[in-house]
Design an enzyme around this catalytic site. Sequence first.
Site, PDB file in Angstrom:
ATOM      1  N   TYR A  54      98.844  73.779  20.507  1.00 59.10           N
ATOM      2  CA  TYR A  54     100.037  74.553  20.859  1.00 59.10           C
ATOM      3  C   TYR A  54     100.452  75.508  19.749  1.00 59.10           C
ATOM      4  O   TYR A  54     101.209  76.436  19.977  1.00 59.10           O
ATOM      5  CB  TYR A  54     101.223  73.623  21.178  1.00 59.10           C
ATOM      6  CG  TYR A  54     101.003  72.771  22.396  1.00 59.10           C
ATOM      7  CD1 TYR A  54     100.090  73.135  23.368  1.00 59.10           C
ATOM      8  CD2 TYR A  54     101.712  71.589  22.586  1.00 59.10           C
ATOM      9  CE1 TYR A  54      99.871  72.350  24.480  1.00 59.10           C
ATOM     10  CE2 TYR A  54     101.506  70.801  23.709  1.00 59.10           C
ATOM     11  CZ  TYR A  54     100.584  71.182  24.643  1.00 59.10           C
ATOM     12  OH  TYR A  54     100.370  70.413  25.749  1.00 59.10           O
ATOM     13  N   ASP A 113     101.275  65.023  25.487  1.00 61.50           N
ATOM     14  CA  ASP A 113     102.058  65.751  26.487  1.00 61.50           C
ATOM     15  C   ASP A 113     101.685  65.233  27.884  1.00 61.50           C
ATOM     16  O   ASP A 113     102.541  64.894  28.707  1.00 61.50           O
ATOM     17  CB  ASP A 113     101.724  67.250  26.352  1.00 61.50           C
ATOM     18  CG  ASP A 113     102.663  68.141  27.139  1.00 61.50           C
ATOM     19  OD1 ASP A 113     103.564  67.612  27.820  1.00 61.50           O
ATOM     20  OD2 ASP A 113     102.497  69.367  27.087  1.00 61.50           O
ATOM     21  N   ASP A 130      90.274  60.561  28.104  1.00 57.53           N
ATOM     22  CA  ASP A 130      90.001  60.460  29.552  1.00 57.53           C
ATOM     23  C   ASP A 130      90.072  59.005  29.994  1.00 57.53           C
ATOM     24  O   ASP A 130      90.639  58.678  31.048  1.00 57.53           O
ATOM     25  CB  ASP A 130      88.660  61.108  29.910  1.00 57.53           C
ATOM     26  CG  ASP A 130      87.551  60.814  28.896  1.00 57.53           C
ATOM     27  OD1 ASP A 130      87.840  60.249  27.830  1.00 57.53           O
ATOM     28  OD2 ASP A 130      86.387  61.153  29.184  1.00 57.53           O
ATOM     29  N   ASP A 184     103.761  61.993  30.287  1.00 55.96           N
ATOM     30  CA  ASP A 184     104.266  62.238  31.643  1.00 55.96           C
ATOM     31  C   ASP A 184     103.649  61.239  32.626  1.00 55.96           C
ATOM     32  O   ASP A 184     104.323  60.738  33.524  1.00 55.96           O
ATOM     33  CB  ASP A 184     103.936  63.664  32.098  1.00 55.96           C
ATOM     34  CG  ASP A 184     105.078  64.626  31.798  1.00 55.96           C
ATOM     35  OD1 ASP A 184     105.877  64.317  30.887  1.00 55.96           O
ATOM     36  OD2 ASP A 184     105.169  65.673  32.458  1.00 55.96           O
ATOM     37  N   LYS A 233      89.441  62.446  21.324  1.00 61.09           N
ATOM     38  CA  LYS A 233      88.255  62.857  22.097  1.00 61.09           C
ATOM     39  C   LYS A 233      87.153  63.072  21.074  1.00 61.09           C
ATOM     40  O   LYS A 233      86.565  64.145  20.951  1.00 61.09           O
ATOM     41  CB  LYS A 233      88.605  64.125  22.892  1.00 61.09           C
ATOM     42  CG  LYS A 233      87.564  64.580  23.865  1.00 61.09           C
ATOM     43  CD  LYS A 233      87.506  63.735  25.123  1.00 61.09           C
ATOM     44  CE  LYS A 233      86.376  64.221  26.001  1.00 61.09           C
ATOM     45  NZ  LYS A 233      86.043  63.271  27.081  1.00 61.09           N
TER      46      LYS A 233
END
Length: 357
Positions: free
Chosen positions: A138, A245, A221, A249, A189
Amino acid sequence: MKIAVLPGDGIGPEIVAEALKVLQFLAREGLSLEFETGLIGGAGYDSAGDPLPEATLALARAADAVLLGAVGGPRYDTLARPLRPEQGLLRIRKELGLFANLRPAVVYPELAAASTLRPEVVAGLDLMILRELTGDIYFGQPRGRRTTAAGEREGFDSMHYSESEIRRIARVGFELARGRSRRLTSVDKANVLDTSILWREVVIEVGGEYPDVELSHMYVDNAAMQLVRAPRQFDVMLTGNLFGDILSDEASMLTGSIGLLPSASLDSRNKGLYEPIHGSAPDIAGRGVANPLATILSVAMLLRHSGGQVQAAGRVEAAVRSVLRDGLRTADLCAAGQTPVGTQQMGDAVVAALARQ
Ligand code: NAD
């Protein structure tokens, strides 16, 4: 303890008023708390032409903690991006150096049926997602758009973490795990990304300082899959900004109600900004029906993390559980046939329960 109170927009002022009732009750009991209110988001834009007015930033800087409602609303959607309410929130997080975002996802037994997953999968869930908030893709440079020599448009962003950024968020994670079940799952990852290989290396190094915490690693994942398959295997999940992020959620949906989930964003000295994870809910603003519990639980986090008032925090959480056990439900939590209580009624009930704790 000085608390900057920023109610914001939409249902923000309604839910913050109930959270303040809880803090004022504790102040009457003897906790030393001072409050000062400021404007942020659309309210800041309306009064000062800026979603984060200078006066609000100064107030937040001078405070030990910030309690925030929510920002945003359709009236502001057509403003230029720097003037939009959400920019006020992004800027205050950045200005205060709030790099550690804590998002607990707790399923109260009374509400296990509200989840979209089967109750036996989520009942008793008590998970903490710790998301790094000021680095990663970001903020990494270079980023942008360009047109290639062949005339094709391209977009690009850079995933980036420095050793010191990883180290400081990892420390918060290990400390959190120490205060809970002493299990930390670091999400990355590392099978594909260099940033993640460094992330894993540094987390393992920091783990050497915390031999009492059981550290494990999981690819993002797989973590996304495990969160809906068997979420109770997790205690604290440590993530970078992008993965957190998305996973936070996902985790919030395990609980079934957006109106119940608090959050904290901390700096390196445990100064923090505390807010519900939901938005300003313009569709129900001004009707006195919003659920104030996420904001009240944010107050509990404020007391615990910035105030060091662990016992008071536990009492607030117990008071919330007690009203839920008594069957009180705002409209968002009501099953068919149940009669909802309003925002103020719910706040008053929590204060009454607190007096009994
Ligand atoms: P939202 O979270 O405001 O609302 C989503 C749905 O959940 C709505 O139906 C709403 O009525 C309901 N809801 C949310 N909080 C509730 C509560 N406490 N009690 C009962 N019901 C509740 O998300 P949205 O509709 O996508 O966004 C509305 C505005 O909020 C937008 O301007 C958005 O940018 C902003 N927003 C702000 C924040 C923040 O301040 N941190 C976060 C998300 C969205």
